[in-house]
Design a protein around this motif. Structure first.
Motif, PDB file in Angstrom:
ATOM      1  N   ILE A   7       0.843  -1.204   0.000  1.00 12.89           N
ATOM      2  CA  ILE A   7       0.000   0.000   0.000  1.00 12.89           C
ATOM      3  C   ILE A   7       0.880   1.255   0.000  1.00 12.89           C
ATOM      4  N   TYR A  15      -4.397   7.435  -3.158  1.00 15.07           N
ATOM      5  CA  TYR A  15      -5.536   6.811  -2.444  1.00 15.07           C
ATOM      6  C   TYR A  15      -6.803   7.614  -2.755  1.00 15.07           C
ATOM      7  N   ILE A  18      -8.076   7.097  -6.229  1.00 12.85           N
ATOM      8  CA  ILE A  18      -8.773   5.803  -6.337  1.00 12.85           C
ATOM      9  C   ILE A  18     -10.192   5.917  -5.764  1.00 12.85           C
ATOM     10  N   THR A 129      -5.044  -4.024  -2.208  1.00 15.49           N
ATOM     11  CA  THR A 129      -6.336  -3.717  -2.857  1.00 15.49           C
ATOM     12  C   THR A 129      -7.473  -3.834  -1.842  1.00 15.49           C
ATOM     13  N   LEU A 132      -7.560  -0.482  -0.094  1.00 12.64           N
ATOM     14  CA  LEU A 132      -8.203   0.603  -0.844  1.00 12.64           C
ATOM     15  C   LEU A 132      -9.724   0.470  -0.777  1.00 12.64           C
ATOM     16  N   TYR A 136     -12.298   3.131   1.018  1.00 11.87           N
ATOM     17  CA  TYR A 136     -13.529   3.594   0.350  1.00 11.87           C
ATOM     18  C   TYR A 136     -14.751   3.347   1.256  1.00 11.87           C
ATOM     19  N   ALA A 168      -1.953   2.744   5.522  1.00 11.38           N
ATOM     20  CA  ALA A 168      -2.746   3.724   4.766  1.00 11.38           C
ATOM     21  C   ALA A 168      -3.381   4.752   5.699  1.00 11.38           C
ATOM     22  N   THR A 289     -13.858  -0.558  -6.378  1.00 16.61           N
ATOM     23  CA  THR A 289     -12.494  -0.122  -6.059  1.00 16.61           C
ATOM     24  C   THR A 289     -11.493  -0.816  -6.967  1.00 16.61           C
ATOM     25  N   ILE A 293      -8.686   0.697  -9.342  1.00 16.17           N
ATOM     26  CA  ILE A 293      -7.244   0.376  -9.251  1.00 16.17           C
ATOM     27  C   ILE A 293      -6.710   0.003 -10.633  1.00 16.17           C
TER      28      ILE A 293
END
Ligand code: CP
Length: 301
Positions: A7, A15, A18, A129, A132, A136, A168, A289, A293
């Protein structure tokens, strides 16, 4: 080429980009951005959500998929090295999505590959992933990624999702981390060091019922049976935390329960209909997401 292995390969700005793209794909999931492109989906370890949401995302973007879901059907079983597999597949495909049981396998694949590689989970190391889609989900439910009190519960040692999520969230303003685990499954030292270097507060507990009212996000995790070398050690901790509806009575109105899934029994099914449960919506967010990506890594939008 742009890879996503850890990440920390992406910046905070990425970020947020995305998140923006994921919201766009949530409004309109079927965009023909991968028309004429082939994506290799190489899963050397079991998966339901990551593989199916990636493959659905690729289909919705108009791309084609080659690969395997069962490593037993690949020539790895005949002794082919990861090096040779990736070198060859990167000549066939425009993008590689790979899950592998060994930590560092995804980084190695990215070094060998001539096309972008996305890490769909490498051992107990990273699952970027997933992070992310977690970001979200947190943004959608809390309206912000700043000033949040995150409870991470369960297997913090082997749970790769919490490792990536910690890194993150440490990029956002004023997070507080509460780590709840038995001593043998504590957050690894390197990740705590990462927070210490940034001056971010974290607390470690073995129980959390008396502090649960402080949480904005309760991130439950499965004890990762497949990472234990001694089955007896797994037996000692397998039922260590079970979140029940009764425990949520004095929590914040807007607290949300996340879980990367699969769940074994760490969230009682009576929680599923509680408005604070968000794990199935979280899994759906994974599809949008992952479209985002792919679009970002391949510079399609
Ligand atoms: N969250 C997650 O990685 O689920 P799968 O193992 O089913 O892909």
């Amino acid at each position: 080429k742009k890879d996503l292995i850890s990440i920390t390969d992406f910046t905070k700005e990425e970020y947020l980009r995305i998140m923006e793209l994921a919201a766009d794909f949530e409004t309109n999931p079927n965009q023909e951005l991968l028309k004429g492109k082939v994506v290799a989906s190489l899963f050397f370890e079991p998966s339901t959500r990551t593989r199916l949401s990636f493959e659905t995302a690729i289909s919705r973007l108009g791309g084609r998929i080659v690969g395997f879901a069962d490593p037993g059907s690949s020539s790895a079983t005949k002794g082919e090295t990861l090096h040779d597999t990736i070198k060859m597949v990167s000549n066939y495909a425009d993008l590689i999505v790979m899950r592998h049981p060994l930590e560092g396998a995804a980084r190695y694949a990215a070094e060998v590959s001539s096309v972008p590689v996305i890490n769909a989970g490498d051992g107990a190391n990273q699952h970027p992933t997933q992070t992310l889609l977690d970001l979200y989900s947190i943004l959608k439910t809390q309206g912000t990624l700043d000033n949040l009190n995150l409870f991470m519960v369960g297997d913090l040692k082997y749970g790769r999702t919490v490792h990536s999520l910690l890194q993150a969230m440490s990029e956002f303003e004023n997070p507080i981390f509460n780590f709840i685990s038995p001593q043998v499954l504590q957050m690894p030292r390197a990740y705590k060091h990462h927070l210490e270097e940034k001056g971010i507060r974290y607390f470690e507990h073995e129980e959390f019922t008396d502090i649960i009212s402080e949480a904005d996000i309760i991130y439950m995790t499965r004890v990762q049976k497949e990472r234990f070398s001694d089955p007896m050690e797994y037996e000692k901790v397998r039922n260590i935390y079970i979140l029940k509806n009764s425990m949520l009575e004095n929590t914040k109105p807007n607290v949300r329960i996340l879980h990367p899934l699969p769940r074994v029994n760490e969230i009682s099914t009576d929680v599923d209909n509680n408005e604070k449960a968000y794990y199935f919506e979280q899994a759906l967010n994974g599809m949008y997401t992952r479209e985002a990506i792919i679009a970002h890594v391949m510079n399609l939008k």
